[in-house]
Design a protein around this motif. Structure first.
Motif, short mmCIF file in Angstrom:
data_model
loop_
_atom_site.label_atom_id
_atom_site.label_comp_id
_atom_site.label_asym_id
_atom_site.label_seq_id
_atom_site.Cartn_x
_atom_site.Cartn_y
_atom_site.Cartn_z
N VAL A 13 0.86 -1.17 0.00
CA VAL A 13 0.00 0.00 0.00
C VAL A 13 0.90 1.23 0.00
O VAL A 13 1.93 1.26 0.68
CB VAL A 13 -0.98 0.00 1.21
CG1 VAL A 13 -0.22 0.07 2.52
CG2 VAL A 13 -1.98 1.12 1.10
N SER A 14 0.53 2.20 -0.77
CA SER A 14 1.26 3.45 -0.78
C SER A 14 0.92 4.24 0.48
O SER A 14 -0.22 4.25 0.93
CB SER A 14 0.85 4.26 -2.02
OG SER A 14 1.34 5.57 -1.92
N SER A 15 1.91 4.92 1.02
CA SER A 15 1.65 5.74 2.21
C SER A 15 0.60 6.80 1.89
O SER A 15 -0.16 7.21 2.77
CB SER A 15 2.94 6.38 2.71
OG SER A 15 3.49 7.21 1.72
N ARG A 16 0.52 7.24 0.65
CA ARG A 16 -0.51 8.22 0.26
C ARG A 16 -1.91 7.66 0.48
O ARG A 16 -2.83 8.41 0.80
CB ARG A 16 -0.36 8.60 -1.21
CG ARG A 16 0.89 9.37 -1.52
CD ARG A 16 0.95 9.70 -2.97
NE ARG A 16 0.97 8.45 -3.75
CZ ARG A 16 1.42 8.34 -4.98
NH1 ARG A 16 1.85 9.41 -5.61
NH2 ARG A 16 1.44 7.19 -5.60
N ASP A 17 -2.06 6.35 0.31
CA ASP A 17 -3.38 5.73 0.45
C ASP A 17 -3.76 5.46 1.90
O ASP A 17 -4.93 5.28 2.20
CB ASP A 17 -3.45 4.42 -0.33
CG ASP A 17 -3.44 4.64 -1.83
OD1 ASP A 17 -3.76 5.77 -2.27
OD2 ASP A 17 -3.13 3.69 -2.56
N VAL A 18 -2.79 5.41 2.79
CA VAL A 18 -3.08 5.12 4.19
C VAL A 18 -3.69 6.33 4.89
O VAL A 18 -4.63 6.21 5.67
CB VAL A 18 -1.82 4.63 4.94
CG1 VAL A 18 -2.10 4.44 6.41
CG2 VAL A 18 -1.32 3.32 4.32
N ASP A 19 -3.17 7.52 4.58
CA ASP A 19 -3.72 8.73 5.18
C ASP A 19 -5.19 8.84 4.82
O ASP A 19 -5.57 8.75 3.65
CB ASP A 19 -2.98 9.97 4.68
CG ASP A 19 -1.53 10.02 5.12
OD1 ASP A 19 -1.12 9.15 5.90
OD2 ASP A 19 -0.81 10.92 4.67
N GLY A 20 -6.03 9.00 5.83
CA GLY A 20 -7.47 9.12 5.61
C GLY A 20 -8.22 7.81 5.62
O GLY A 20 -9.45 7.80 5.51
N THR A 21 -7.51 6.69 5.77
CA THR A 21 -8.16 5.38 5.79
C THR A 21 -8.90 5.19 7.10
O THR A 21 -8.41 5.52 8.17
CB THR A 21 -7.14 4.25 5.59
OG1 THR A 21 -6.48 4.44 4.34
CG2 THR A 21 -7.81 2.89 5.59
#
Length: 120
Positions: A13-21
């Motif tokens: 998973v990209s760290s960009r996708d973790v923010d806001g999960t």
């Protein structure tokens, strides 16, 4: 070249996708949302997810550092699932200034949640 952040059918998973999960309880109740990650510079291991909890539309929300090892990604939920309860969050040891440099605090926090230490 395919963008890994948009392809969710793999184990990374990209760290960009973790923010806001979203983060859910074992009962699939929404607990909070991941704001960002804390990554150990030397080992490259994700040590903490900083999770927003409470409040309404981001107002009055509190941030909690929770051990990364306490989260499990659930593809069907589209978010992370944890057995951490709201009561455990509220009872967590208070974060001192520079908490990320304080191994004593980190030890107490990991012990509080019953998660193996990321530094071992």
């Amino acid at each position: 070249m395919q963008d890994a952040a948009k392809d969710h059918n793999h184990d990374f998973v990209s760290s960009r996708d973790v923010d806001g999960t979203a983060v859910y309880s074992l009962k699939h109740e929404h607990v909070g949302t991941i704001d960002h990650l804390m990554i150990d510079k030397e080992t490259g291991k994700v040590a903490y997810a900083i999770m927003g909890f409470g409040g309404f539309l981001g107002l009055g929300e509190e941030e909690y550092a929770i051990p990364w090892g306490s989260l499990n990604y659930d593809r069907s939920a589209g978010g992370f699932v944890t057995d951490i309860t709201p009561d455990q969050l509220k009872a967590a040891p208070p974060r001192p200034e520079n908490w990320y440099r304080d191994r004593t605090y980190q030890t107490r926090l990991y012990d509080h949640y019953g998660v193996p230490y990321f530094w071992l």
